[in-house]
Design a protein around this motif. Structure first.
Motif, PDB file in Angstrom:
ATOM      1  N   VAL A  43       0.811  -1.132   0.007  1.00 15.93           N
ATOM      2  CA  VAL A  43       0.016  -0.031   0.044  1.00 15.93           C
ATOM      3  C   VAL A  43       0.932   1.261   0.054  1.00 15.93           C
ATOM      4  O   VAL A  43       1.632   1.417   0.901  1.00 15.93           O
ATOM      5  CB  VAL A  43      -0.849   0.004   1.260  1.00 15.93           C
ATOM      6  N   PRO A  44       0.835   2.176  -0.932  1.00 12.17           N
ATOM      7  CA  PRO A  44       1.662   3.316  -1.016  1.00 12.17           C
ATOM      8  C   PRO A  44       1.088   4.419   0.159  1.00 12.17           C
ATOM      9  O   PRO A  44      -0.190   4.316   0.656  1.00 12.17           O
ATOM     10  CB  PRO A  44       1.474   3.902  -2.374  1.00 12.17           C
ATOM     11  N   GLU A  45       1.899   5.433   0.044  1.00 14.57           N
ATOM     12  CA  GLU A  45       1.493   6.539   1.098  1.00 14.57           C
ATOM     13  C   GLU A  45       0.123   7.090   0.394  1.00 14.57           C
ATOM     14  O   GLU A  45       0.251   7.407  -1.003  1.00 14.57           O
ATOM     15  CB  GLU A  45       2.703   7.617   1.209  1.00 14.57           C
ATOM     16  N   LEU A  46      -0.661   7.585   1.181  1.00 11.28           N
ATOM     17  CA  LEU A  46      -1.898   8.028   0.478  1.00 11.28           C
ATOM     18  C   LEU A  46      -1.813   9.380  -0.256  1.00 11.28           C
ATOM     19  O   LEU A  46      -2.409   9.749  -1.257  1.00 11.28           O
ATOM     20  CB  LEU A  46      -2.989   8.304   1.702  1.00 11.28           C
ATOM     21  N   GLY A  47      -0.795  10.006   0.148  1.00 10.00           N
ATOM     22  CA  GLY A  47      -0.558  11.401  -0.451  1.00 10.00           C
ATOM     23  C   GLY A  47       0.196  11.219  -1.741  1.00 10.00           C
ATOM     24  O   GLY A  47       0.024  12.158  -2.551  1.00 10.00           O
ATOM     25  N   ALA A  48       0.568  10.184  -1.896  1.00  8.53           N
ATOM     26  CA  ALA A  48       1.306   9.766  -3.296  1.00  8.53           C
ATOM     27  C   ALA A  48       0.217   9.402  -4.248  1.00  8.53           C
ATOM     28  O   ALA A  48       0.624   9.079  -5.556  1.00  8.53           O
ATOM     29  CB  ALA A  48       2.459   9.173  -3.271  1.00  8.53           C
TER      30      ALA A  48
END
Length: 336
Positions: free
Chosen positions: A45-50
């Motif tokens: 899961v990537p950073e949500l901001g990215a």
């Protein structure tokens, strides 16, 4: 959005993946988010901001410009047309997707490049279909965990085989080293036994000689007290003893080393050493001084019972061969 998120969480999906799916699909509904979760199963899961929100693919369901919609279709190899598209279909595998975002994820995952617009409308999942999807997802995850467990077991087994083989090799090396050490110890013990036997034999011979000397002395003193004739002991044994302690002639010159047993006149354990036959008597005094604190090299004196002889300080520079001590002799040391 809140209802879709609650529904996905109620279905057992991870909260981070739910937020990722909702943002990546532009909050377009439950079905796109679920498709996104299934398409990205197993990915970190990537950073949500990215995470960037996907552009809409359906012109009738999105509030975007025609140019942006055309660009999204172009990225999948599609061209905009006047036919109202309800979904996007992969020409290579036949799968139908609700929007370009999910289709793009499919393209990245599968490597498929051929897509086309479809008039097939994907209906929202019913509760039964949602449960079936969730069961399918859980089954896939269970299968994946099982495969990983099998792979881990194989790796663990291979590692154990390697470890055992290495341990076996180390055990063989250790066993060989212990065997060699045992042979070496046995050889050392054998040598020690031989040396001890020789020392005991020499001590026994010296004791017998001392007893004989004392008996002769006692007999002589007794004869003197009673005015009797003094009878000397036979010369043959004395000569034999002298020859045993200090061989003469060519045989005595053949010995390069001399073995000495040194007994203290004050008693105690005798000392044994082996020196060069050319070593001076002073070297014997230095050896003895190194073994006992009561011995001083400058004041110690030596004597020999058979043949009876007293060594003075003037004999210290003479070699053991010159003094007739080769190949072996017993000396009595008297510290001053």
């Amino acid at each position: 959005m809140a209802n879709d998120q609650d529904a996905l969480l109620a279905m057992g999906f991870d909260a981070a993946r739910v937020q990722w799916a909702l943002k990546a699909t532009g909050n377009r509904g439950l079905q796109p988010a679920m498709d996104h979760i299934l398409e990205n199963e197993g990915k970190p899961v990537p950073e949500l901001g990215a995470v960037s929100e996907s552009a809409p693919s359906q012109r009738d369901a999105m509030d975007v410009d025609d140019d942006e919609d055309a660009e999204a279709l172009k990225s999948l190899g599609l061209k905009a047309n006047d036919v109202e598209a309800k979904s996007i279909k992969c020409s290579e595998c036949g799968k139908v997707f609700r929007n370009t975002a999910v289709a793009q994820f499919h393209a990245e995952k599968s490597g498929h490049q051929e897509f086309e617009e479809s008039t097939e409308e994907l209906k929202p999942l019913t509760e039964e279909e949602k449960k079936a999807k969730l069961a399918e997802l859980r089954e896939k995850m269970a299968e994946k965990r099982e495969r990983k467990a099998v792979e881990y077991a194989k790796e663990a087994k291979a590692s154990e085989i390697i470890r055992r083989k290495a341990g076996k090799d180390m055990g063989s090396i250790k066993e060989e080293m212990e065997k060699r050490q045992a042979l070496k110890d046995a050889e050392e013990k054998k040598k020690e036994k031989i040396e001890d036997a020789k020392a005991r034999a020499a001590i026994k011979a010296q004791i017998e000689a001392d007893k004989k000397a004392r008996a002769e002395k006692f007999a002589r003193e007794k004869a003197l007290r009673h005015g009797e004739e003094i009878v000397d002991a036979p010369a043959a044994p004395t000569a034999a003893a002298a020859s045993s302690s200090a061989p003469s002639g060519v045989a005595g010159k053949d010995f390069k080393e001399t073995r000495l047993q040194i007994r203290m006149s004050t008693g105690g354990q005798p000392y044994t050493t082996t020196l060069s036959s050319e070593a001076p008597l002073r070297e014997v005094a230095e050896f003895l001084a190194g073994q006992s604190l009561q011995v001083d090299v400058e004041t110690v004196s030596f004597a020999q019972h058979f043949p009876r002889k007293q060594f003075t300080k003037s004999d210290f520079p003479k070699s053991l061969r010159e003094l007739g001590l080769t190949p072996s002799a017993v000396l009595i040391a008297t510290p001053q």
